[in-house]
Design a protein around this motif. Structure first.
Motif, PDB file in Angstrom:
ATOM      1  N   VAL A 142       0.843  -1.204   0.000  1.00 17.10           N
ATOM      2  CA  VAL A 142       0.000   0.000   0.000  1.00 17.10           C
ATOM      3  C   VAL A 142       0.876   1.251   0.000  1.00 17.10           C
ATOM      4  O   VAL A 142       0.606   2.217  -0.716  1.00 17.10           O
ATOM      5  CB  VAL A 142      -0.955  -0.006   1.209  1.00 17.10           C
ATOM      6  CG1 VAL A 142      -1.618   1.364   1.376  1.00 17.10           C
ATOM      7  CG2 VAL A 142      -2.019  -1.078   1.041  1.00 17.10           C
ATOM      8  N   LEU A 143       1.950   1.237   0.789  1.00 14.40           N
ATOM      9  CA  LEU A 143       2.863   2.377   0.838  1.00 14.40           C
ATOM     10  C   LEU A 143       3.502   2.637  -0.528  1.00 14.40           C
ATOM     11  O   LEU A 143       3.771   3.784  -0.891  1.00 14.40           O
ATOM     12  CB  LEU A 143       3.962   2.126   1.873  1.00 14.40           C
ATOM     13  CG  LEU A 143       3.527   2.110   3.346  1.00 14.40           C
ATOM     14  CD1 LEU A 143       4.712   1.749   4.234  1.00 14.40           C
ATOM     15  CD2 LEU A 143       2.952   3.462   3.749  1.00 14.40           C
ATOM     16  N   ASP A 144       3.739   1.561  -1.289  1.00 13.54           N
ATOM     17  CA  ASP A 144       4.360   1.687  -2.614  1.00 13.54           C
ATOM     18  C   ASP A 144       3.348   1.894  -3.731  1.00 13.54           C
ATOM     19  O   ASP A 144       3.712   1.904  -4.906  1.00 13.54           O
ATOM     20  CB  ASP A 144       5.180   0.424  -2.925  1.00 13.54           C
ATOM     21  CG  ASP A 144       6.363   0.264  -2.001  1.00 13.54           C
ATOM     22  OD1 ASP A 144       6.774   1.272  -1.401  1.00 13.54           O
ATOM     23  OD2 ASP A 144       6.871  -0.867  -1.878  1.00 13.54           O
ATOM     24  N   GLN A 145       2.062   2.021  -3.367  1.00 15.91           N
ATOM     25  CA  GLN A 145       0.977   2.183  -4.346  1.00 15.91           C
ATOM     26  C   GLN A 145       0.934   0.991  -5.317  1.00 15.91           C
ATOM     27  O   GLN A 145       0.745   1.145  -6.522  1.00 15.91           O
ATOM     28  CB  GLN A 145       1.139   3.492  -5.123  1.00 15.91           C
ATOM     29  CG  GLN A 145       1.106   4.726  -4.241  1.00 15.91           C
ATOM     30  CD  GLN A 145       1.296   6.009  -5.021  1.00 15.91           C
ATOM     31  OE1 GLN A 145       1.349   6.028  -6.250  1.00 15.91           O
ATOM     32  NE2 GLN A 145       1.392   7.129  -4.313  1.00 15.91           N
ATOM     33  N   LEU A 146       1.084  -0.202  -4.755  1.00 15.92           N
ATOM     34  CA  LEU A 146       1.102  -1.418  -5.558  1.00 15.92           C
ATOM     35  C   LEU A 146      -0.055  -2.359  -5.222  1.00 15.92           C
ATOM     36  O   LEU A 146      -0.031  -3.534  -5.604  1.00 15.92           O
ATOM     37  CB  LEU A 146       2.434  -2.162  -5.353  1.00 15.92           C
ATOM     38  CG  LEU A 146       3.676  -1.478  -5.927  1.00 15.92           C
ATOM     39  CD1 LEU A 146       4.940  -2.166  -5.437  1.00 15.92           C
ATOM     40  CD2 LEU A 146       3.633  -1.481  -7.460  1.00 15.92           C
ATOM     41  N   ILE A 147      -1.053  -1.857  -4.518  1.00 18.14           N
ATOM     42  CA  ILE A 147      -2.151  -2.725  -4.108  1.00 18.14           C
ATOM     43  C   ILE A 147      -2.955  -3.225  -5.304  1.00 18.14           C
ATOM     44  O   ILE A 147      -3.297  -4.408  -5.394  1.00 18.14           O
ATOM     45  CB  ILE A 147      -3.066  -2.001  -3.083  1.00 18.14           C
ATOM     46  CG1 ILE A 147      -4.216  -2.921  -2.667  1.00 18.14           C
ATOM     47  CG2 ILE A 147      -3.589  -0.686  -3.626  1.00 18.14           C
ATOM     48  CD1 ILE A 147      -3.792  -4.161  -1.967  1.00 18.14           C
ATOM     49  N   TYR A 148      -3.239  -2.356  -6.270  1.00 16.93           N
ATOM     50  CA  TYR A 148      -4.035  -2.778  -7.423  1.00 16.93           C
ATOM     51  C   TYR A 148      -3.272  -3.753  -8.323  1.00 16.93           C
ATOM     52  O   TYR A 148      -3.845  -4.767  -8.765  1.00 16.93           O
ATOM     53  CB  TYR A 148      -4.516  -1.555  -8.201  1.00 16.93           C
ATOM     54  CG  TYR A 148      -5.474  -0.698  -7.404  1.00 16.93           C
ATOM     55  CD1 TYR A 148      -6.700  -1.204  -6.979  1.00 16.93           C
ATOM     56  CD2 TYR A 148      -5.152   0.624  -7.064  1.00 16.93           C
ATOM     57  CE1 TYR A 148      -7.570  -0.427  -6.224  1.00 16.93           C
ATOM     58  CE2 TYR A 148      -6.015   1.406  -6.314  1.00 16.93           C
ATOM     59  CZ  TYR A 148      -7.221   0.871  -5.895  1.00 16.93           C
ATOM     60  OH  TYR A 148      -8.076   1.634  -5.136  1.00 16.93           O
ATOM     61  N   PRO A 149      -1.982  -3.512  -8.620  1.00 15.83           N
ATOM     62  CA  PRO A 149      -1.234  -4.538  -9.359  1.00 15.83           C
ATOM     63  C   PRO A 149      -1.195  -5.882  -8.636  1.00 15.83           C
ATOM     64  O   PRO A 149      -1.218  -6.935  -9.274  1.00 15.83           O
ATOM     65  CB  PRO A 149       0.168  -3.928  -9.474  1.00 15.83           C
ATOM     66  CG  PRO A 149      -0.047  -2.460  -9.416  1.00 15.83           C
ATOM     67  CD  PRO A 149      -1.191  -2.275  -8.471  1.00 15.83           C
ATOM     68  N   THR A 150      -1.147  -5.850  -7.297  1.00 17.35           N
ATOM     69  CA  THR A 150      -1.130  -7.102  -6.535  1.00 17.35           C
ATOM     70  C   THR A 150      -2.438  -7.860  -6.702  1.00 17.35           C
ATOM     71  O   THR A 150      -2.440  -9.090  -6.889  1.00 17.35           O
ATOM     72  CB  THR A 150      -0.880  -6.818  -5.044  1.00 17.35           C
ATOM     73  OG1 THR A 150       0.339  -6.082  -4.900  1.00 17.35           O
ATOM     74  CG2 THR A 150      -0.790  -8.108  -4.256  1.00 17.35           C
ATOM     75  N   VAL A 151      -3.546  -7.152  -6.639  1.00 16.78           N
ATOM     76  CA  VAL A 151      -4.860  -7.796  -6.821  1.00 16.78           C
ATOM     77  C   VAL A 151      -4.969  -8.388  -8.225  1.00 16.78           C
ATOM     78  O   VAL A 151      -5.454  -9.512  -8.415  1.00 16.78           O
ATOM     79  CB  VAL A 151      -5.990  -6.781  -6.566  1.00 16.78           C
ATOM     80  CG1 VAL A 151      -7.342  -7.377  -6.943  1.00 16.78           C
ATOM     81  CG2 VAL A 151      -5.998  -6.348  -5.096  1.00 16.78           C
ATOM     82  N   VAL A 152      -4.500  -7.643  -9.219  1.00 16.00           N
ATOM     83  CA  VAL A 152      -4.548  -8.133 -10.609  1.00 16.00           C
ATOM     84  C   VAL A 152      -3.663  -9.371 -10.774  1.00 16.00           C
ATOM     85  O   VAL A 152      -4.062 -10.361 -11.385  1.00 16.00           O
ATOM     86  CB  VAL A 152      -4.124  -7.017 -11.586  1.00 16.00           C
ATOM     87  CG1 VAL A 152      -3.988  -7.575 -12.999  1.00 16.00           C
ATOM     88  CG2 VAL A 152      -5.145  -5.881 -11.572  1.00 16.00           C
ATOM     89  N   LEU A 153      -2.456  -9.321 -10.225  1.00 13.99           N
ATOM     90  CA  LEU A 153      -1.541 -10.462 -10.305  1.00 13.99           C
ATOM     91  C   LEU A 153      -2.139 -11.703  -9.655  1.00 13.99           C
ATOM     92  O   LEU A 153      -2.040 -12.811 -10.190  1.00 13.99           O
ATOM     93  CB  LEU A 153      -0.215 -10.126  -9.632  1.00 13.99           C
ATOM     94  CG  LEU A 153       0.826  -9.359 -10.448  1.00 13.99           C
ATOM     95  CD1 LEU A 153       2.046  -9.068  -9.585  1.00 13.99           C
ATOM     96  CD2 LEU A 153       1.242 -10.142 -11.678  1.00 13.99           C
ATOM     97  N   THR A 154      -2.752 -11.521  -8.491  1.00 15.53           N
ATOM     98  CA  THR A 154      -3.355 -12.654  -7.786  1.00 15.53           C
ATOM     99  C   THR A 154      -4.501 -13.243  -8.605  1.00 15.53           C
ATOM    100  O   THR A 154      -4.659 -14.474  -8.673  1.00 15.53           O
ATOM    101  CB  THR A 154      -3.852 -12.216  -6.398  1.00 15.53           C
ATOM    102  OG1 THR A 154      -2.748 -11.679  -5.650  1.00 15.53           O
ATOM    103  CG2 THR A 154      -4.449 -13.381  -5.635  1.00 15.53           C
TER     104      THR A 154
END
Length: 531
Positions: free
Chosen positions: A394-406
């Motif tokens: 979340v701090l790195d603004q990577l939450i949405y890419p993580t959801v997509v990757l999962t």
């Protein structure tokens, strides 16, 4: 029967590499966040230090090397890698690694260069190492499980989002560790020793895996089947000789890597001090381990010094790792070795000193390689491991890419099942039913409900973290909930994997897997005939 082919493996590798390249276009640690700029700047700064300063000063505080500004704190192999990257950077554009003046550089050209250094490591080491490890461990397994195992290791979102998103080089240490595991399964113990020394000398966190490697090689030396036809005294002599050779290999490898610092006691002590900094405290940020959760109710940092906590962590970790270690020493089998890697790494993550969120990747590597032996629990653990790093992402603004990757990860697994089995009835079953080929599937309803409820909890916490504003009195409410929720799962998994190792459940027997796959093949043939 359908068989996985080399062109298909090549296509999977290309797909995994492409996905990593896409994630490299996202945000990264410390982007536009002065004065420290995060892990991205740390890796760049190490290139600046190693290419401009004499090797004796790399780990020493000087006027040109302020250790308070991302001082080098990984072993020599990381420093050598930084030097190689720095040398290339200097040839391309000297401003990338110009001493003092290049701090916080954010040009697009430099961003691309840094991202490409990670992709090069993926291409040359990590992806090939995973393929070799999967093939080495699964030589006798059904091709359907081989395909699923390759997807599980190559497309695991946790490693991709940390290395190619957040920005690190875990792919190098994990790549060497995967090759060392492969060497164990291929009965190349001496090569395994060298490869693990390389992994440990890239990141000291590979100590999480050190005890299983040591105990397996020690136990295997005394129980090798090659020595059973000889007398007891001859077996002992041969075992001692083998242990001595392995010890010399390890010592020589270490001496070769550490040679520049062995000339001076002062520089050697400084290097060791940088690798094990007690002053940082028991943990940083919100980590899904026991000490972080306990600290919510009892402020450890207020009641204990760092030195006291370091001793408590060491004792707790040794106690936690003891059952698995004793079992492996007395039963040096490859399946027990793989489970011991999981149990050792998880014990370190839960109880050791100065744990980072990303350290869970050291547990996910053996879990991924264990997938074919217990598909459901391995996949379950991998999802929780990715979820546990959410506060950092979340701090790195990577939450949405993580959801997509999962989502892509789950989709690929389901598509692989449908493509390889080609059975309409099988693909309509819940994921936990399709993947569970082990004894845990005997309680399908209970396990299925527990499995799905876990993901409901994860989803609710993700929504809360992203969309719900916590009360002013509890600004870190959701990171703490995520850490505690993940830690509870990790403790349960730790108990489960120890039981699997110690009480005879180390593997799913090949006969059982073949029986399941024969049933599947038989259903496919019956359906084709009826059509």
């Amino acid at each position: 029967m359908w068989q996985i082919t080399k062109p298909q493996i090549f296509l999977l590798a290309c797909g995994a590499f492409t996905l990593r390249a896409i994630i490299s276009l996202q945000s990264y640690s410390g982007f536009n966040k002065p004065p420290m700029y995060g892990d991205f700047e740390a890796q760049r700064h190490w290139q600046e230090v190693t290419i401009n300063l004499p090797i004796a000063d790399w780990y020493t505080n000087t006027s040109d090397n302020d250790l308070m500004y991302w001082g080098l704190d990984y072993p020599p192999l990381t420093a050598y890698h930084s030097f190689i990257n720095g040398w290339v950077a200097q040839k391309l554009n000297a401003s990338y690694v110009e001493l003092h003046t290049s701090r916080g550089i954010t040009t697009e050209e430099h961003h691309n260069f840094m991202r490409n250094t990670v992709l090069v490591a993926d291409f040359l080491l990590y992806i090939p190492a995973l393929i070799i490890a999967v093939k080495s461990i699964g030589l006798q397994w059904h091709p359907i499980l081989s395909l699923l195992s390759l997807i599980v290791v190559l497309f695991y979102p946790g490693q991709i989002i940390i290395d190619n998103g957040h920005f690190q080089y875990n792919n190098i240490s994990l790549g060497f560790a995967a090759l060392a595991i492969a060497a164990i399964f291929r009965k190349s113990e001496r090569l395994a020793a060298v490869l693990f020394v390389l992994a440990l000398n890239y990141k000291q966190m590979e100590l999480y895996h050190a005890l299983p490697f040591f105990l397996y090689l020690l136990g295997h030396s005394f129980t090798s089947s090659k020595q059973k036809s000889t007398s007891f005294s001859q077996r002992c002599v041969a075992a001692v000789k083998n242990v001595a050779i392995l010890g010399l290999i390890v010592l020589f490898s270490f001496a070769l890597i550490w040679a520049p610092w062995l000339r001076s006691i002062h520089h050697l002590k400084q290097l060791l001090h940088r690798l094990f900094p007690v002053a940082r405290g028991v943990f940083e940020d919100k980590v899904s381990n026991v000490w972080c959760v306990v600290n919510v109710f009892y402020k450890l940092k207020m009641h204990f010094t760092n030195e006291q906590m370091a001793i408590a962590c060491l004792i707790s970790t040794l106690i936690a790792i003891l059952p698995s270690s004793i079992h492996l020493l007395l039963n040096p089998r490859k399946e027990a070795f793989l489970l011991s890697l999981i149990n050792s790494a998880l014990a370190f993550f839960l109880f050791s000193f100065q744990v980072h969120e990303k350290s869970i990747l050291l547990v996910t590597l053996p879990v991924m390689l264990y997938f074919r032996m217990d598909p459901l629990c391995a996949l379950w653990f991998l999802h929780i491991a990715t979820f546990s790093m959410l506060p950092l992402l979340v701090l790195d603004q990577l939450i949405y890419p993580t959801v997509v990757l999962t989502s892509i990860y789950l989709m690929l697994i389901r598509v692989a099942i449908r493509w390889s089995v080609n059975d309409e009835k099988t693909t309509k079953l819940p994921l936990w039913d399709v993947l569970s080929l082990s004894s845990i599937s005997d309680n399908k309803l209970f396990v299925g409900i527990f499995y799905m409820s876990t993901f409901v909890g994860c989803s609710l916490l993700v929504v809360g973290q992203v969309f719900v504003r916590p009360p002013n009195s509890l600004p870190f409410l959701f990171p703490l909930l995520i850490s505690a929720y993940s830690c509870a799962h990790f403790v349960l998994f730790f108990i489960y994997f120890n039981i699997r190792q110690i009480f005879g459940g180390a593997t799913v027997k090949i006969d059982n897997v073949q029986r399941v796959t024969r049933k599947t093949t038989s259903r496919v043939a019956t359906n084709k005939k009826s059509n």
